[in-house]
Every structure is written in structure tokens, then in C-alpha cells.
Design a protein around this motif. Structure first.
Motif, mmCIF file in Angstrom:
data_model
loop_
_atom_site.group_PDB
_atom_site.id
_atom_site.type_symbol
_atom_site.label_atom_id
_atom_site.label_comp_id
_atom_site.label_asym_id
_atom_site.label_seq_id
_atom_site.Cartn_x
_atom_site.Cartn_y
_atom_site.Cartn_z
ATOM 1 N N VAL A 23 24.431 36.016 12.748
ATOM 2 C CA VAL A 23 23.792 35.654 14.014
ATOM 3 C C VAL A 23 24.439 34.374 14.529
ATOM 4 C CG1 VAL A 23 21.620 34.967 15.123
ATOM 5 C CG2 VAL A 23 21.601 36.733 13.349
ATOM 6 N N GLU A 24 24.834 34.382 15.784
ATOM 7 C CA GLU A 24 25.497 33.219 16.377
ATOM 8 C C GLU A 24 24.960 32.942 17.774
ATOM 9 O OE1 GLU A 24 27.202 30.651 16.370
ATOM 10 O OE2 GLU A 24 28.188 30.688 14.422
ATOM 11 N N ASN A 25 25.145 31.725 18.182
ATOM 12 C CA ASN A 25 24.866 31.317 19.554
ATOM 13 C C ASN A 25 25.691 32.149 20.534
ATOM 14 O OD1 ASN A 25 26.128 29.275 21.765
ATOM 15 N ND2 ASN A 25 23.952 28.955 21.479
ATOM 16 N N ASP A 26 25.123 32.482 21.686
ATOM 17 C CA ASP A 26 25.835 33.379 22.608
ATOM 18 C C ASP A 26 27.073 32.735 23.245
ATOM 19 O OD1 ASP A 26 24.267 31.731 24.157
ATOM 20 O OD2 ASP A 26 23.131 33.351 25.103
ATOM 21 N N ALA A 27 27.087 31.416 23.392
ATOM 22 C CA ALA A 27 28.310 30.771 23.904
ATOM 23 C C ALA A 27 29.439 30.874 22.881
ATOM 24 C CB ALA A 27 28.038 29.307 24.247
ATOM 25 N N ASN A 28 29.099 30.768 21.594
ATOM 26 C CA ASN A 28 30.117 30.956 20.558
ATOM 27 C C ASN A 28 30.620 32.393 20.561
ATOM 28 O OD1 ASN A 28 29.814 28.317 19.816
ATOM 29 N ND2 ASN A 28 28.530 28.746 18.035
ATOM 30 N N CYS A 29 29.717 33.340 20.808
ATOM 31 C CA CYS A 29 30.141 34.749 20.878
ATOM 32 C C CYS A 29 31.100 34.964 22.045
ATOM 33 C CB CYS A 29 28.924 35.667 21.009
ATOM 34 S SG CYS A 29 27.934 35.772 19.501
ATOM 35 N N PHE A 30 30.818 34.332 23.176
ATOM 36 C CA PHE A 30 31.727 34.423 24.318
ATOM 37 C C PHE A 30 33.125 33.924 23.937
ATOM 38 C CE2 PHE A 30 33.810 31.786 27.544
ATOM 39 C CZ PHE A 30 34.243 32.784 28.401
ATOM 40 N N ALA A 31 33.180 32.739 23.335
ATOM 41 C CA ALA A 31 34.479 32.168 22.957
ATOM 42 C C ALA A 31 35.192 33.067 21.958
ATOM 43 C CB ALA A 31 34.275 30.764 22.380
ATOM 44 N N LEU A 32 34.436 33.625 21.018
ATOM 45 C CA LEU A 32 35.043 34.487 20.000
ATOM 46 C C LEU A 32 35.584 35.768 20.608
ATOM 47 C CD1 LEU A 32 35.647 35.018 17.025
ATOM 48 C CD2 LEU A 32 33.310 35.871 16.767
ATOM 49 N N SER A 33 34.852 36.331 21.557
ATOM 50 C CA SER A 33 35.321 37.544 22.225
ATOM 51 C C SER A 33 36.655 37.304 22.914
ATOM 52 C CB SER A 33 34.275 38.001 23.252
ATOM 53 O OG SER A 33 34.787 39.036 24.057
ATOM 54 N N GLU A 34 36.740 36.216 23.663
ATOM 55 C CA GLU A 34 37.968 35.952 24.407
ATOM 56 C C GLU A 34 39.118 35.552 23.479
ATOM 57 O OE1 GLU A 34 38.508 36.605 27.584
ATOM 58 O OE2 GLU A 34 36.491 37.425 27.724
ATOM 59 N N ALA A 35 38.793 34.913 22.357
ATOM 60 C CA ALA A 35 39.839 34.551 21.395
ATOM 61 C C ALA A 35 40.287 35.753 20.566
ATOM 62 C CB ALA A 35 39.336 33.444 20.474
ATOM 63 N N SER A 36 39.413 36.749 20.399
ATOM 64 C CA SER A 36 39.751 37.902 19.557
ATOM 65 C C SER A 36 40.638 38.888 20.307
ATOM 66 C CB SER A 36 38.475 38.610 19.088
ATOM 67 O OG SER A 36 37.710 37.763 18.256
ATOM 68 N N ASP A 37 40.190 39.335 21.479
ATOM 69 C CA ASP A 37 41.025 40.294 22.216
ATOM 70 C C ASP A 37 40.840 40.129 23.729
ATOM 71 O OD1 ASP A 37 38.503 41.344 22.480
ATOM 72 O OD2 ASP A 37 39.033 43.373 21.888
ATOM 73 N N GLY A 38 40.610 38.901 24.140
ATOM 74 C CA GLY A 38 40.432 38.626 25.561
ATOM 75 C C GLY A 38 41.527 37.736 26.105
ATOM 76 N N ALA A 39 41.144 36.836 27.010
ATOM 77 C CA ALA A 39 42.130 36.018 27.725
ATOM 78 C C ALA A 39 42.950 35.133 26.798
ATOM 79 C CB ALA A 39 41.398 35.148 28.757
#
Ligand SMILES: [Zn+2]
Length: 299
Positions: free
Chosen positions: A105-121
Motif C-alpha cells: 500500500v502506497e500514497n497515491d502521489a508515490n504511485c503516480f511517480a512510480l507509474s511514470e518512472a516504470s513505463d511512462g514519461a
């Protein structure tokens, strides 16, 4: 062996959403249900989403959850969630028991950053600072494909630092709901931009870029002032962290001035001879939170 399918759950104020990603981040399934508004029912709703997704796909998934709050490292309990009935519960442990597996379980802002770092911008970059500019101002930090939570699990929470290098128009420091004065959020979040253009009480900034594009001098000035303040906030991040990229999400992230007007202003306050930090628009938009929750179990 760890499952190669990843389920991500995003906790919104009115709905709970699940996505299941395949091994390469391809979306296999996506569903949403209303947020039931109470703790026990929310745990059951998540369990129902996961078990029905697994039944449909015929495979077991890893499970990550993004929440608008954080798990306190001291107590193991949720704090600061705007679904306040999550607060004070060991949500990761309770979900883990109900689903018979470890749940992250993580904070949603951390999830945003992780999404973009994993396969996003910012895919493939080492140090990624994700900024959410919307009704508030949040942030998250990903290093080497992993969320950096920090000792207090507040890493990246820059919105309640003071706006740096204030000038006459920024003073006196604006009071903030957090109890301090002069917080960055009070100058660069959506309501602050709306008030800059339309005066006290304005909340919606979405009409400002089209007005500026049509030549409205007040809207043009408001965007210029906003860019100046955002650049000062970003310069402070760069001086501390020197990230490989800053990715912007949230309701303001579709505003072009953040990518055109802000970068040339960074050099005033960044102590490097030339500033190359990419300021990037997110790729996954509204899906970033739920995708990032899935990526809490990395490859
Ligand atoms: Zn504040």
C-alpha cells in the motif's frame, strides 16, 4: 515464484478501481466499483475486485494499492487519508490477510511517480520526481524504479514547504490549512492559479490557458506569474535532489506553460551552469495512480 500479472487498486473518493497489467505493462482488465464509504466494506470491495479479476483471467496477481494517505512507519496504521475512515487501520495487513498474500500500500502521489518512472514519461530514468498539481500540490520520489518512502514516509511531500525566493507579490505569506504560512501549495495549486486570474474565491483554473491564447491580458499575466512560482519551487527540488526528470500530473498537467515557460526560468535559481532537467507531461493521465499501484511489485 512471484506472479507475473500485477493488480493495481486505486482508492478514489467516490470509486475504487482495479487494473491488471501483463508482464510488460499491457492492460488486461480494468473495473471500478463505488467506494462504499466504510472500512470493512472497503476491504471486502477490494477483495471482491481482486478475486473476480483473477477468476476472469485464470491467474493469480500481485496486489498493490494506492491510497490518498500513508501508512505510518511508526504505527503501521493509515494516516492523513481523505477517506477518513481508512485512518487508524492497518490496511495493508488487513488486505493481506483477506487475500492470503502480501499487499503493498502506497500514497497515491508515490504511485503516480512510480507509474511514470516504470513505463511512462520518465521510463528508464534513474531519479524521478513526480509532481501532482491539482486542487493541492503533492509529490513522490522514485529512485531506480522503487518508491523512496523515507524515514517518515513523507519523501517528496514538497507542497507545504515555503515558496522559495518570494518577491513583493508573494507577500505577506499566505495562510495555509496546514497551519503554516507561505506554503508552495498556496501559490501554485489550481485554486491559487484561479485566484491569481479571477480574484479571491475562484477555484477553477481550466479556462485560463484558452483565455490567454485568445489574448486576454489578465490570463496571460496569471500564467506568467504561475510559471515563475512553479520554476522557483522546481529549482529548489533540483538543487536538493538533481533528478533526471520532473513529471507533472494532476488537473493542471495539461497546461502548456508548465513545459514552455517554466524550463527557461529554472536557471535563475539552480546552481548549475546550464539546467537540462526535463520537465515532462505525464503519459498515463488519470490511469497513473492505478498503474503505479500495480507497479509496486516491480519486474
Ligand atoms: Zn501548508
Amino acid at each position: 515464484m512471484a506472479p507475473d500479472l500485477r493488480a493495481g487498486i486505486d482508492f478514489g473518493g467516490t470509486k475504487i478501481e482495479i487494473i491488471v497489467l501483463g508482464p510488460d505493462g499491457d492492460q488486461l482488465l480494468r473495473r471500478r466499483v463505488p467506494n462504499p464509504g466504510s472500512y470493512d466494506a472497503a476491504v471486502l470491495a477490494v477483495v471482491g475486485l481482486v478475486t473476480s479479476a483473477e477468476a476472469e483471467l485464470g491467474r493469480r496477481c500481485s496486489v498493490g494499492v494506492g491510497i490518498p494517505g500513508a501508512i505510518s512507519p511508526g504505527t503501521g496504521l493509515v494516516r492523513n487519508a481523505n477517506s477518513v475512515w481508512l485512518n487508524g487501520h492497518a490496511f495493508d495487513r488487513d488486505l493481506g490477510e483477506a487475500l492470503s498474500r502480501q499487499v503493498r500500500v502506497e500514497n497515491d502521489a508515490n504511485c503516480f511517480a512510480l507509474s511514470e518512472a516504470s513505463d511512462g514519461a520518465a521510463a528508464g530514468l534513474g531519479v524521478v520526481f513526480g509532481v501532482i498539481l491539482g486542487t493541492g500540490c503533492g509529490g513522490g520520489l522514485v529512485i531506480g524504479g522503487r518508491v523512496l518512502g523515507g524515514l517518515h514516509r513523507i519523501a517528496g511531500e514538497w507542497g507545504h514547504n515555503p515558496l522559495p525566493w518570494p518577491d513583493a507579490a508573494d507577500l505577506p505569506p499566505r495562510p495555509c490549512f496546514c497551519g503554516n504560512n507561505g506554503c508552495i501549495e498556496r501559490y501554485i495549486a489550481g485554486p491559487a492559479l484561479a485566484e491569481e486570474c479571477d480574484g479571491p474565491g475562484a477555484r477553477d483554473a481550466s479556462h485560463i490557458p484558452p483565455r490567454a491564447a485568445a489574448g486576454d491580458a489578465v490570463a496571460i499575466a496569471a500564467l506568467a506569474r504561475h510559471a515563475d512560482r512553479v520554476a522557483r519551487g522546481f529549482a529548489q527540488i533540483i538543487n536538493v535532489l538533481d533528478p533526471d526528470a520532473i513529471v507533472i500530473g494532476g488537473g493542471l498537467s495539461n497546461m502548456a506553460h508548465l513545459y514552455t515557460a517554466v524550463p527557461p526560468l529554472l536557471g535563475r535559481h539552480v546552481i548549475a551552469d546550464s539546467v537540462r532537467t526535463p520537465i515532462l507531461r505525464n503519459v498515463h493521465g488519470d490511469s497513473s495512480g492505478v498503474r503505479g499501484a500495480a507497479w509496486l511489485w516491480p519486474k
